[in-house]
Design an enzyme around this catalytic site. Sequence first.
Site, PDB file in Angstrom:
ATOM      1  N   ARG A  12      34.055  60.403  44.148  1.00 41.80           N
ATOM      2  CA  ARG A  12      33.950  59.349  42.908  1.00 41.80           C
ATOM      3  C   ARG A  12      35.226  59.549  42.290  1.00 41.80           C
ATOM      4  NH1 ARG A  12      30.068  61.589  40.095  1.00 41.80           N
ATOM      5  NH2 ARG A  12      31.035  62.898  38.605  1.00 41.80           N
ATOM      6  N   TYR A  23      36.712  34.522  30.820  1.00 39.49           N
ATOM      7  CA  TYR A  23      35.763  34.524  32.006  1.00 39.49           C
ATOM      8  C   TYR A  23      34.512  34.715  31.402  1.00 39.49           C
ATOM      9  CZ  TYR A  23      34.129  35.849  36.484  1.00 39.49           C
ATOM     10  OH  TYR A  23      33.365  35.841  37.862  1.00 39.49           O
ATOM     11  N   ASP A  53      43.549  39.664  31.354  1.00 37.29           N
ATOM     12  CA  ASP A  53      42.994  39.379  32.609  1.00 37.29           C
ATOM     13  C   ASP A  53      44.187  38.622  33.383  1.00 37.29           C
ATOM     14  OD1 ASP A  53      41.792  38.095  34.720  1.00 37.29           O
ATOM     15  OD2 ASP A  53      39.763  38.146  33.810  1.00 37.29           O
ATOM     16  N   LYS A 111      39.929  38.330  44.289  1.00 38.03           N
ATOM     17  CA  LYS A 111      40.289  36.729  44.434  1.00 38.03           C
ATOM     18  C   LYS A 111      41.533  37.124  45.400  1.00 38.03           C
ATOM     19  CE  LYS A 111      37.184  35.816  41.457  1.00 38.03           C
ATOM     20  NZ  LYS A 111      37.257  35.811  40.228  1.00 38.03           N
TER      21      LYS A 111
HETATM   22  C1  LIG Z   1      36.395  36.381  39.420  1.00 40.08           C
HETATM   23  C2  LIG Z   1      36.868  36.730  37.889  1.00 40.08           C
HETATM   24  C3  LIG Z   1      36.464  37.785  37.366  1.00 40.08           C
HETATM   25  C4  LIG Z   1      35.666  38.648  38.118  1.00 40.08           C
HETATM   26  O1  LIG Z   1      35.662  39.404  39.339  1.00 40.08           O
HETATM   27  P1  LIG Z   1      34.570  39.718  40.274  1.00 40.08           P
HETATM   28  O2  LIG Z   1      35.077  40.467  41.156  1.00 40.08           O
HETATM   29  O3  LIG Z   1      33.960  38.419  40.698  1.00 40.08           O
HETATM   30  O4  LIG Z   1      33.863  40.613  39.278  1.00 40.08           O
HETATM   31  C5  LIG Z   1      37.295  38.006  36.466  1.00 40.08           C
HETATM   32  N1  LIG Z   1      38.411  37.364  35.573  1.00 40.08           N
HETATM   33  C6  LIG Z   1      38.553  36.313  36.303  1.00 40.08           C
HETATM   34  C7  LIG Z   1      39.657  35.303  35.631  1.00 40.08           C
HETATM   35  C8  LIG Z   1      38.021  35.895  37.458  1.00 40.08           C
HETATM   36  O5  LIG Z   1      38.320  34.699  38.062  1.00 40.08           O
END
Ligand SMILES: *Cc1c(COP(=O)(O)O)cnc(C)c1O
Length: 388
Positions: free
Chosen positions: A58, A111, A183, A208
């Site tokens: 962990r 988001y 973000d 992503k």
């Molecule tokens: C997809 C996304 C997230 C969340 O990511 P996950 O891996 O799907 O939890 C956060 N911020 C943005 C801008 C995103 O496009």
Amino acid sequence: MKDDTRIVHAGRHPENFRGAVNTPVYRTSTVISQNMDEWDRKHREQASTYEPDLFYGRYGTPTSKALQEAMAELEGGFKAFVYPSGVSACVTAILAFAGQGDHVLVPDSVYGPVRRISGTMFKRFGIEVEFYDPGIGSGIEARMRPQTRVVYTEAPGSMTFEMQDIPAIAAVAHRHGAVVVMDNTWATPLLYRAFDHGVDVSVHAATKYVTGHSDAMLGVATTTEACYERLKAATLDLGQVASPDDCYLALRGLRTLGVRLRQQGGAAIRVAEWLETRPEVTQVMSPALPGDPGHAIWKRDFLGASGLFAFALKPEFAGSRRTFIDALKLFALGGSWGGYESLVMPIDPPRTVTQYAYPGAGVRLHVGLEDVDDLIADLDRAFATVAS
Ligand SMILES: *Cc1c(COP(=O)(O)O)cnc(C)c1O
């Protein structure tokens, strides 16, 4: 060194792994000590650093630490942590700095799941979230309160791609003693130098572009030295951990991030410019376009565009959105983005303090690595289907 060089070498230590080019996948929970002396040393180390070499799964493995090291280096942050999803990175970054009685500012274009938890669990925990116009800039001054602990940012905004003046927002936030969380998923560490613009904690859905192949869920948060202890404590106390297999996939994806972004970002601009010429389209939402309201800030602060943007159909075509999306063959209908493949999705973003201008007409595109002429032909065909 330039990014393309760093991206190849960041976080790699073949000498520690018998020469293997890539850090192997360490699947482990338990870590065996040879004797009591080693047991004592590991426990001392764990208590003092919270980041022991290999203590218990962990707390991280060589695989997750390689990804953390690579992301921190590429982003120019102090250290990074990995999470089982992008959302867990976003939420942990807020919870690390805000608690009962605190005030958190969140952009209206945030988001979706971050918006959601703001009204559910954060509320239950006594954290007050206030939404603000993403275009607020230094006007954020008027929203600051003595209890404001976190100013959350996201640029460009989810779904609608509003640009944010992060340096202006950060200057105000810091004067009031608040932490700036951003973000930075859209730009990745390569296209936005979050720490050069005043960000304290940069979060990524590594699901992503970093992983880049639509085959893993993963989050990363990179922090300045000043915010490190708080973020580390929250991360470890919440038991946040990412699978070594997923970290391996992210490391593998990371090595080609530069070429993928150049290809996909360039193709996305071509598709966006083509869409601007279409009679069915009223607005293309991409800060990379000269006519976009966020273009000046994008040009000033960003080093390029990725492959995600949106457009809106004119009111007389809004009713055809379903037909249009169903007619596409190369753009697959699916959420998420950042992989090698093109995607399409209808968007109807919720808003609290601003107005979304195109209800029922918004379409988000993710441009993949397919030939851009084929992609434009696919869109052209779908518009023809609508017309017939
Ligand atoms: C997809 C996304 C997230 C969340 O990511 P996950 O891996 O799907 O939890 C956060 N911020 C943005 C801008 C995103 O496009």
